[in-house]
Write an enzyme that holds these catalytic residues in place. Sequence first.
Site, short mmCIF file in Angstrom:
data_model
loop_
_atom_site.label_atom_id
_atom_site.label_comp_id
_atom_site.label_asym_id
_atom_site.label_seq_id
_atom_site.Cartn_x
_atom_site.Cartn_y
_atom_site.Cartn_z
N LYS A 40 0.82 -1.21 0.00
CA LYS A 40 0.00 0.00 0.00
C LYS A 40 0.86 1.27 0.00
O LYS A 40 0.44 2.30 -0.51
CB LYS A 40 -0.91 0.03 1.22
CG LYS A 40 -1.80 -1.20 1.40
CD LYS A 40 -2.99 -1.18 0.47
CE LYS A 40 -4.07 -2.18 0.84
NZ LYS A 40 -3.72 -3.59 0.63
C1 LIG Z 1 -4.29 -4.68 0.12
C2 LIG Z 1 -3.47 -5.91 0.07
C3 LIG Z 1 -3.69 -6.90 -0.92
C4 LIG Z 1 -4.81 -6.81 -1.94
O1 LIG Z 1 -4.65 -5.76 -2.84
P1 LIG Z 1 -5.90 -5.24 -3.71
O2 LIG Z 1 -5.42 -4.06 -4.45
O3 LIG Z 1 -6.97 -4.91 -2.70
O4 LIG Z 1 -6.30 -6.37 -4.59
C5 LIG Z 1 -2.84 -7.99 -0.94
N1 LIG Z 1 -1.85 -8.14 -0.02
C6 LIG Z 1 -1.63 -7.22 0.95
C7 LIG Z 1 -0.55 -7.46 1.92
C8 LIG Z 1 -2.42 -6.07 1.02
O5 LIG Z 1 -2.19 -5.19 2.00
#
Ligand SMILES: *Cc1c(COP(=O)(O)O)cnc(C)c1O
Length: 465
Positions: free
Chosen positions: A113
């Site tokens: 993120k």
């Molecule tokens: C948010 C997240 C995901 C999923 O990503 P999306 O964009 O919601 O598909 C996968 N792994 C981790 C560690 C995340 O924080």
Amino acid sequence: MVTYISTRGTAPALDFEQVLLTGLARDGGLYLPAEWPQVSLDHVNRQAASSYQDAAFAIMRPFTGEAFRDDVLRRIIDDAYAPFDDPAIAPVRRLARGDYLLELFHGPTFAFKDMALQVLGHMMDHVLARRAARMTIIGATSGDTGGAAIEAFKGRNSVDIFMLHPHKRVSAVQRRQMTTTGAANVFNIAIEGTFDDCQAIVKQLFADLEFRDRHALGAVNSINWARVMAQIVYYFTSAAAVCPGAPVSFTVPTGNFGDIFAGYAAARMGLPVRRLVIATNVNDILVRALKTGRYQPRDVVATASPSMDIQISSNFERLLFEAAGRDPHAVIAMMQALSRDGGFTLDEPVLRAITKRFEAGCADERQTARTIAAIRASDDILIDPHSAVGLCVAGRVGVDAGAPMITLATAHPAKFSQAVERACGVAPDLPSRLAGQARAQEVFTVLDNNLEAVREFVENRGQVA
Ligand SMILES: *Cc1c(COP(=O)(O)O)cnc(C)c1O
């Protein structure tokens, strides 16, 4: 001039600056560029060979229009990636079994993120300062988004951030990332309820247009186009690192579909992508949808990869819009059926358009744990459960001589150390940044699962009456 249109067709077209501040369109849809900008692959590969930041500039520039002067955009990108702990920002590692791992967890909160939220934080701050405006960011988090968003906005003059998490239902590491910043503009709310309860409260606050306008509410969840945009970059840089100019495939651990949609966007911009593989845990709505054509949420099951414990993938709407030939009426019909009947069936041509590019696979808890142990045995590295879901599914798809497979590693193993240790008997080292948070003072307010309680808390800027 790049403009952005809503997947539901009736909200006004916006420029980048407006899209950045708006998040969800007022007709309930999601914004997409009216046309996909095309990039020269040679040019992007040359920039990627120079630095991640140079590639980021080449990819983002066509999307941002008049919002930033070139030197300002460059500074935003440099500032966004300055706190990363690896000079490559998103390094690629070759695994013994012949495929690749793209490490997206070198940012300040050790989850992917950060790759986009750091950019978003600097962009919003710049735009708000120029307008002499302030904004109130409100979000709900099941774990990783909250920490990364707070890290991106803490201490900024232009923004107050209120983050709701389900009380006692996020990991201690995740909670401390949110609650130990000491910043006066950060308000953590622990709701006596589930993540869905938190999400419902946030949605109701946004639906109250008077409240929304008076507090200049902003959203930083993955429906914000700028987040998807920033994530397009590492599809290009990782392909350039593995085999510049030749086709590649990606496997993406998927929850809200934002990350993998960025891979789709990269393909639409000119990156030769052979396959995009959606990897899910047992919350497998997308796998079932691609197999049967029926999009049908079930109850969410808690897993070792909680950031993917999602039944409604909000960004999937963007793909539906594309697959339906950008017909907003088709999207509205599907979304109405979803809220009316609890599911919908994809029209045959829509499903065909999706399966032309996408595959999907799911890894259950046992398979995920076995993948963590197998990668530890073969490569002597620890991977987190989300990345393990990806590698498990990628391993099943197999190595394709014509197109190397790159799996996205979305979190640092230390964020999920218990699950990693349970799977392979070894606990990941705690990075020093996380160790410091373990000792710091936590600040958060526990509130009932009640819209009015949260509304009042926001009104009073955290002063409980
Ligand atoms: C948010 C997240 C995901 C999923 O990503 P999306 O964009 O919601 O598909 C996968 N792994 C981790 C560690 C995340 O924080």
